[in-house]
Design an enzyme around this catalytic site. Structure first.
Site, PDB file in Angstrom:
ATOM      1  N   GLU A   1      -3.838  -2.113   2.326  1.00 39.77           N
ATOM      2  CA  GLU A   1      -2.464  -1.576   2.515  1.00 39.77           C
ATOM      3  C   GLU A   1      -2.187  -0.374   1.413  1.00 39.77           C
ATOM      4  O   GLU A   1      -1.338  -0.275   0.551  1.00 39.77           O
ATOM      5  CB  GLU A   1      -1.231  -2.529   2.447  1.00 39.77           C
ATOM      6  CG  GLU A   1      -1.453  -3.941   3.424  1.00 39.77           C
ATOM      7  CD  GLU A   1      -0.436  -4.945   2.928  1.00 39.77           C
ATOM      8  OE1 GLU A   1      -0.088  -5.480   3.930  1.00 39.77           O
ATOM      9  OE2 GLU A   1      -0.091  -5.032   1.669  1.00 39.77           O
ATOM     10  N   PRO A   2      -3.229   0.447   1.232  1.00 38.44           N
ATOM     11  CA  PRO A   2      -3.003   1.601   0.314  1.00 38.44           C
ATOM     12  C   PRO A   2      -2.030   2.602   0.411  1.00 38.44           C
ATOM     13  O   PRO A   2      -1.896   3.139   1.754  1.00 38.44           O
ATOM     14  CB  PRO A   2      -4.465   2.389   0.401  1.00 38.44           C
ATOM     15  CG  PRO A   2      -4.871   1.978   1.893  1.00 38.44           C
ATOM     16  CD  PRO A   2      -4.170   0.804   2.450  1.00 38.44           C
ATOM     17  N   GLY A   3      -1.179   2.721  -0.193  1.00 37.01           N
ATOM     18  CA  GLY A   3       0.029   3.753  -0.079  1.00 37.01           C
ATOM     19  C   GLY A   3      -0.366   5.066  -1.174  1.00 37.01           C
ATOM     20  O   GLY A   3      -0.547   6.109  -0.680  1.00 37.01           O
TER      21      GLY A   3
ATOM     22  N   CYS B   1      23.049  14.589 -14.141  1.00 34.24           N
ATOM     23  CA  CYS B   1      24.082  14.180 -15.185  1.00 34.24           C
ATOM     24  C   CYS B   1      23.770  12.701 -15.833  1.00 34.24           C
ATOM     25  O   CYS B   1      24.236  11.569 -15.589  1.00 34.24           O
ATOM     26  CB  CYS B   1      25.498  14.231 -15.198  1.00 34.24           C
ATOM     27  SG  CYS B   1      26.161  15.973 -14.883  1.00 34.24           S
TER      28      CYS B   1
ATOM     29  N   GLY C   1      -2.085  -1.005  -3.928  1.00 35.34           N
ATOM     30  CA  GLY C   1      -2.172  -0.874  -5.419  1.00 35.34           C
ATOM     31  C   GLY C   1      -3.232  -0.245  -6.115  1.00 35.34           C
ATOM     32  O   GLY C   1      -3.251  -0.083  -7.224  1.00 35.34           O
TER      33      GLY C   1
HETATM   34  N1  LLP Z   1       1.458  -3.611  -0.152  1.00 36.61           N
HETATM   35  C1  LLP Z   1       2.589  -4.255  -0.534  1.00 36.61           C
HETATM   36  C2  LLP Z   1       2.831  -5.688   0.126  1.00 36.61           C
HETATM   37  C3  LLP Z   1       3.171  -3.454  -1.609  1.00 36.61           C
HETATM   38  O1  LLP Z   1       4.323  -4.273  -2.065  1.00 36.61           O
HETATM   39  C4  LLP Z   1       3.254  -2.392  -1.971  1.00 36.61           C
HETATM   40  C5  LLP Z   1       3.662  -1.782  -2.947  1.00 36.61           C
HETATM   41  C6  LLP Z   1       1.828  -1.698  -1.317  1.00 36.61           C
HETATM   42  C7  LLP Z   1       1.255  -2.476  -0.319  1.00 36.61           C
HETATM   43  C8  LLP Z   1       1.488  -0.240  -1.616  1.00 36.61           C
HETATM   44  O2  LLP Z   1       1.165  -0.270  -2.842  1.00 36.61           O
HETATM   45  P1  LLP Z   1       0.177   1.059  -3.241  1.00 36.61           P
HETATM   46  O3  LLP Z   1      -1.117   1.220  -2.607  1.00 36.61           O
HETATM   47  O4  LLP Z   1       1.173   2.325  -2.852  1.00 36.61           O
HETATM   48  O5  LLP Z   1       0.132   1.329  -4.813  1.00 36.61           O
HETATM   49  N2  LLP Z   1       8.102   2.675  -6.681  1.00 36.61           N
HETATM   50  C9  LLP Z   1       6.675   2.368  -7.571  1.00 36.61           C
HETATM   51  C10 LLP Z   1       5.527   1.732  -6.669  1.00 36.61           C
HETATM   52  C11 LLP Z   1       6.165   0.491  -5.985  1.00 36.61           C
HETATM   53  C12 LLP Z   1       5.093  -0.331  -5.033  1.00 36.61           C
HETATM   54  C13 LLP Z   1       5.523  -1.472  -4.279  1.00 36.61           C
HETATM   55  N3  LLP Z   1       4.930  -2.231  -3.466  1.00 36.61           N
HETATM   56  C14 LLP Z   1       6.208   3.448  -7.995  1.00 36.61           C
HETATM   57  O6  LLP Z   1       6.867   4.496  -7.912  1.00 36.61           O
HETATM   58  O7  LLP Z   1       5.042   3.588  -8.978  1.00 36.61           O
END
Ligand code: LLP
Length: 424
Positions: free
Chosen positions: A273-275, A352, A239
């Protein structure tokens, strides 16, 4: 070495001019910077080093094998939410004994696949899931490591569609129930309660929610240990926000400053868990202007990338910087301001749907047919959420490393679009 930067009025990814990539590979086109991916991972690794963290890159942000391989080689592990994501990380050569598996609807097949893969732990999201994991583990004669995913009821102030840690959404279990659930685990020899998991939402632009959740975890972990559980891991999810507009996001070390002390106090190993933090600013989406038109008193710049490629603006009203690849005016500090020499335009795609746009009323230098545009901060939740809507083949993905360019996903063809619908 820089990642995405303008040099002599031209956008580069590392050492490669983006216009050359567009000429060689066509548009729309995804361009990743390996350097950017590694820099972001290093920032997290360094900021949290004192908590001896297991960094689990969140595959949902971008699960391209090219990206996963870069992460794996740099020492990252992975957070997966489906059997498909687990398969992807295995294909990338990952060590599955450091993989964590979240998600509210794990099927028995997925649970068995994860147990066979000897993952580090399941982030369990319901009592029923605890039963299902216990059952599968008993059948296989193994002990399943589980972390309880708790809903700490903390408002992380994200978009309504991406908040997860508030009471009332589908993720995790009420933290008041933790002891009852933990008791259940004690009675099951096929379950080992080894951690606590919380994920609050995404993207989070302040450190307070992490501080609150870490504090909450301290008490819970102490209680669980008294109950007889050997809690080894604290997983605070992902997050971490990034700079989509300017400099709005805290630094990794700011997040670490509120998380690491709690982790040390508990003597737990930290899992993160960084994405988005890793992938978000590591890729751009490059498009070409097809037409421009003035209608209803507005100028539209119609370019060849669409919401099927990057759905975030349509889905979350999210902001992405947009600027020409070879601009007459260098990019501003503030992309939301009025810019001299520029005109307000709506940057839209060919799909569209009225929601198919990337920017509205945005000041851009005058654009004409054939000009190239870069849509920035597109690396997270871009390709992983892309689709074939309007029967549009998915775009090619390139990994740039210095001066080298690798195709990490080829452009889909029209034949690909129908391949699974034809008789074998
Ligand atoms: N861990 C868990 C349990 C999660 O649900 C998520 C994201 C992450 C880690 C990774 O979060 P991050 O570090 O990437 O912020 N599609 C949306 C974001 C959905 C996130 C879902 N869960 C967007 O494009 O903003």
């Amino acid at each position: 070495m820089q990642t995405f930067h303008y040099l002599n009025s031209e956008l580069y990814c590392e050492d490669v001019p983006v216009s050359r990539l567009a000429a060689d590979f066509g548009t729309p086109l995804w361009v990743y910077s390996k350097r950017a991916l590694l820099t972001q991972l290093e920032q997290i690794q360094e900021a949290f080093a004192a908590a001896n963290p297991i960094i689990c890159y969140s595959v949902k942000a971008n699960g391209n094998l090219g990206v996963l391989r870069v992460m794996q080689q740099a020492g990252s592990s992975f957070d997966v939410v489906s059997g498909g994501e687990l398969y992807r990380v295995k294909q990338a050569g990952a060590d599955t004994t450091k993989v964590v598996f979240a998600g509210v609807g794990k099927t028995d097949d997925e649970i068995r696949f994860a147990l066979e893969s000897k993952i580090l732990m399941f982030d369990v999201e319901s009592e029923a899931e605890l039963d299902a994991i216990g059952h599968c583990a008993a059948e296989m004669g193994v002990v399943a490591p589980v972390a309880l995913r708790l809903n700490p009821d903390i408002d992380a102030k994200t978009h309504a569609k991406t908040t997860t840690g508030k009471k009332g959404n589908k993720f995790g279990m009420d933290s008041e129930r933790v002891h009852e659930l933990a008791n259940k685990v004690l009675k099951n020899p096929n379950l080992d309660l080894c951690g606590i998991h919380m994920h609050l939402g995404s993207p989070i632009l302040t450190t307070e929610p992490y501080e609150l959740s870490a504090k909450k975890a301290v008490g819970i972990v102490a209680d669980l240990r008294t109950q007889g559980h050997q809690i080894r891991y604290l997983n605070l999810g992902g997050g971490f926000g990034i700079n989509y507009r300017g400099n709005e996001a805290p630094l990794a070390k700011d997040f670490a400053a509120v998380i690491v002390p709690a982790c040390k106090e508990m003597n737990c190993q930290l899992v993160l868990e960084p994405g988005r933090f890793i992938a978000g600013n590591s890729a751009i989406l490059v498009s070409q202007v097809v037409f421009t038109k003035m209608e209803g008193g507005k100028k539209f710049v119609i370019q060849d990338a669409g919401m099927n490629d990057l759905v975030r603006p349509a889905m979350y009203d999210s902001f992405h910087r947009v600027w020409p690849v070879k601009p007459a005016v260098l990019p501003p500090e503030d992309f939301e301001a009025e810019i001299p020499g520029c005109e307000p335009v709506d940057v839209v795609g060919p799909v569209c749907e009225s929601s198919d746009y990337f920017a509205k009323g945005r000041f851009l230098p005058p654009m004409v047919r054939g000009d190239l545009l870069a849509i920035f901060s597109a690396g997270a939740y871009g390709t992983s959420m892309s689709s074939n809507y309007n029967a549009r083949p998915r775009a090619v993905e390139l990994m740039v490393d210095g001066g080298a360019v690798e195709v990490v996903r080829r452009r889909e063809t029209y034949a690909d679009l129908v391949a699974h619908e034809l008789p074998e």
